[in-house]
Design an enzyme around this catalytic site. Structure first.
Site, short mmCIF file in Angstrom:
data_model
loop_
_atom_site.label_atom_id
_atom_site.label_comp_id
_atom_site.label_asym_id
_atom_site.label_seq_id
_atom_site.Cartn_x
_atom_site.Cartn_y
_atom_site.Cartn_z
N HIS A 12 77.23 53.60 125.17
CA HIS A 12 77.59 52.64 126.23
C HIS A 12 76.54 52.58 127.36
O HIS A 12 76.89 52.35 128.52
CB HIS A 12 78.98 52.99 126.79
CG HIS A 12 79.08 54.36 127.39
ND1 HIS A 12 80.17 55.18 127.22
CD2 HIS A 12 78.23 55.07 128.17
CE1 HIS A 12 79.97 56.32 127.86
NE2 HIS A 12 78.81 56.27 128.47
N HIS A 59 82.90 57.08 134.81
CA HIS A 59 81.67 57.61 135.43
C HIS A 59 81.74 57.54 136.95
O HIS A 59 80.78 57.16 137.61
CB HIS A 59 80.45 56.82 134.95
CG HIS A 59 80.15 56.92 133.50
ND1 HIS A 59 80.93 56.35 132.53
CD2 HIS A 59 79.13 57.53 132.84
CE1 HIS A 59 80.39 56.59 131.33
NE2 HIS A 59 79.31 57.30 131.50
N HIS A 192 72.11 62.91 124.78
CA HIS A 192 71.35 62.44 125.95
C HIS A 192 71.58 63.33 127.16
O HIS A 192 72.63 63.96 127.29
CB HIS A 192 71.62 60.97 126.30
CG HIS A 192 73.01 60.57 126.71
ND1 HIS A 192 74.13 60.76 125.96
CD2 HIS A 192 73.45 59.92 127.84
CE1 HIS A 192 75.18 60.25 126.57
NE2 HIS A 192 74.81 59.74 127.73
N GLU A 239 79.75 63.34 125.78
CA GLU A 239 80.55 62.11 125.58
C GLU A 239 81.03 62.00 124.14
O GLU A 239 81.92 61.18 123.84
CB GLU A 239 79.71 60.88 125.96
CG GLU A 239 79.49 60.80 127.47
CD GLU A 239 78.63 59.62 127.89
OE1 GLU A 239 78.59 59.32 129.09
OE2 GLU A 239 77.99 58.99 127.03
C1 DHB Z 1 72.66 56.28 130.24
C2 DHB Z 1 73.56 56.74 129.28
C3 DHB Z 1 74.93 56.84 129.59
O1 DHB Z 1 75.87 57.29 128.72
C4 DHB Z 1 75.39 56.46 130.84
O2 DHB Z 1 76.72 56.52 131.08
C5 DHB Z 1 74.48 56.03 131.81
C6 DHB Z 1 73.13 55.94 131.51
C7 DHB Z 1 71.20 56.13 129.93
O3 DHB Z 1 70.72 56.61 128.88
O4 DHB Z 1 70.49 55.50 130.72
FE FE Z 2 77.83 57.60 129.79
#
Ligand code: DHB
Ligand code: FE
Length: 286
Positions: A12, A59, A192, A239
């Site tokens: 997302h 978030h 990530h 996540e």
């Molecule tokens: C990014 C990834 C995410 O899951 C999020 O909530 C906000 C930013 C990103 O990779 O930029």
């Molecule tokens: Fe996220």
């Protein structure tokens, strides 16, 4: 009776919303990711879901560090989007299905999940980006029940707990008397990390393992602790808890219909998966 038809799980990343707003879907950077939705569009057109139960993480739009429910279930008539700071265009509101929400809430509490009940709930990019990817440029044809899982403020629920939450939702859906075709959505991930010395961390090998296991052996992922998961997938790789709950809600024989994995989108290993749920009921009727 409600029928659980299957699931879509997807990343997302907010930058996707900017790419859509700027019509960049065919740029070389974006194409490998957006192409992954051709299959999803065909599947949705064939399956025609009426409702979507969406496991996602808030978030900071509804809940911040001062008050953060582990699990929160929406029971609103309508869910409004607001910009929580990424600067992407605010989307249309999503329609809710309060009757379905209350059925899930009653079943979850009876099943000893002490969820937070939200009769008002805003939705952030973790809901609106997947919705916009699934139904681009048209109205959203499903009513939603958003279920927020805390992936932000530790301690987080375990992978096993989220799988069980999903299973409880799956059982509740199967006992819902209305004739509804319900899809499950899981959003976020895969590996990530957005901040700190490991910002930009991605673990392709482990992501592949998760994708291999999520359809047919999600139980095998429950041996990892949350701390293992942060180490293996980055601080925001947790996540994946939303994916575990999504998988738990598929109660029948599950088959992976489609998978797309692409590195990177922004800081994230982007993944999209479509799972079919051949329900017991459908097999007996066939
Ligand atoms: C990014 C990834 C995410 O899951 C999020 O909530 C906000 C930013 C990103 O990779 O930029
Ligand atoms: Fe996220």
């Amino acid at each position: 009776m409600a029928r659980i038809i299957g699931a879509v799980a997807t990343t997302h990343v907010p930058a996707i919303g900017k790419a859509i707003a700027q019509n960049n879907q065919n740029d070389p950077y974006w194409k490998p990711f957006f192409k992954g939705f051709d299959y999803v569009h065909g599947w949705l057109a064939r399956e025609k879901p009426d409702a979507a139960v969406i496991f996602y993480n808030d978030h900071g739009l509804n809940f911040f560090l001062d008050k953060l429910p582990t699990f929160a279930v929406g029971a609103a008539q309508e869910y409004r989007n607001e910009d929580e700071g990424w600067g992407i265009p605010v989307t249309r509101s999503a329609l809710g299905d309060p009757a379905l929400s209350w059925h899930l809430i009653n079943s979850l509490v009876a099943d000893e999940f002490d969820i937070t009940i939200c009769q008002e709930m805003l939705i952030d990019h973790a809901v609106t980006i997947p919705m916009t990817l699934m139904w681009p440029g048209e109205s959203w044809p499903v009513k939603i029940v958003p279920i927020a899982i805390n992936t932000v403020q530790h301690p987080l629920p375990s992978l096993a707990r989220c799988l069980r939450l999903g299973r409880s939702v799956g059982r509740a859906l199967e006992s819902y008397q209305q004739d509804l075709r319900v899809m499950i959505v899981g959003t976020g991930g895969l590996s990530h990390q957005l901040d700190g010395t490991r910002a930009g961390f991605i673990n392709k090998e482990f992501d592949q393992l998760c994708l291999d296991k999520i359809a047919n052996d999600p139980e095998s992922l429950t041996g990892y602790s949350i701390h293992d998961w942060v180490e293996l997938t980055g601080a925001q790789g947790v996540e994946f808890l939303n994916w575990m709950a999504m998988r738990g809600a598929l109660t029948g024989r599950v088959t992976e219909l489609y998978r797309n994995y692409h590195i990177p989108i922004s800081n994230t290993a982007a993944a999209t998966v479509v799972l079919d749920n051949d329900s017991e009921e459908a097999r007996v009727a066939a």
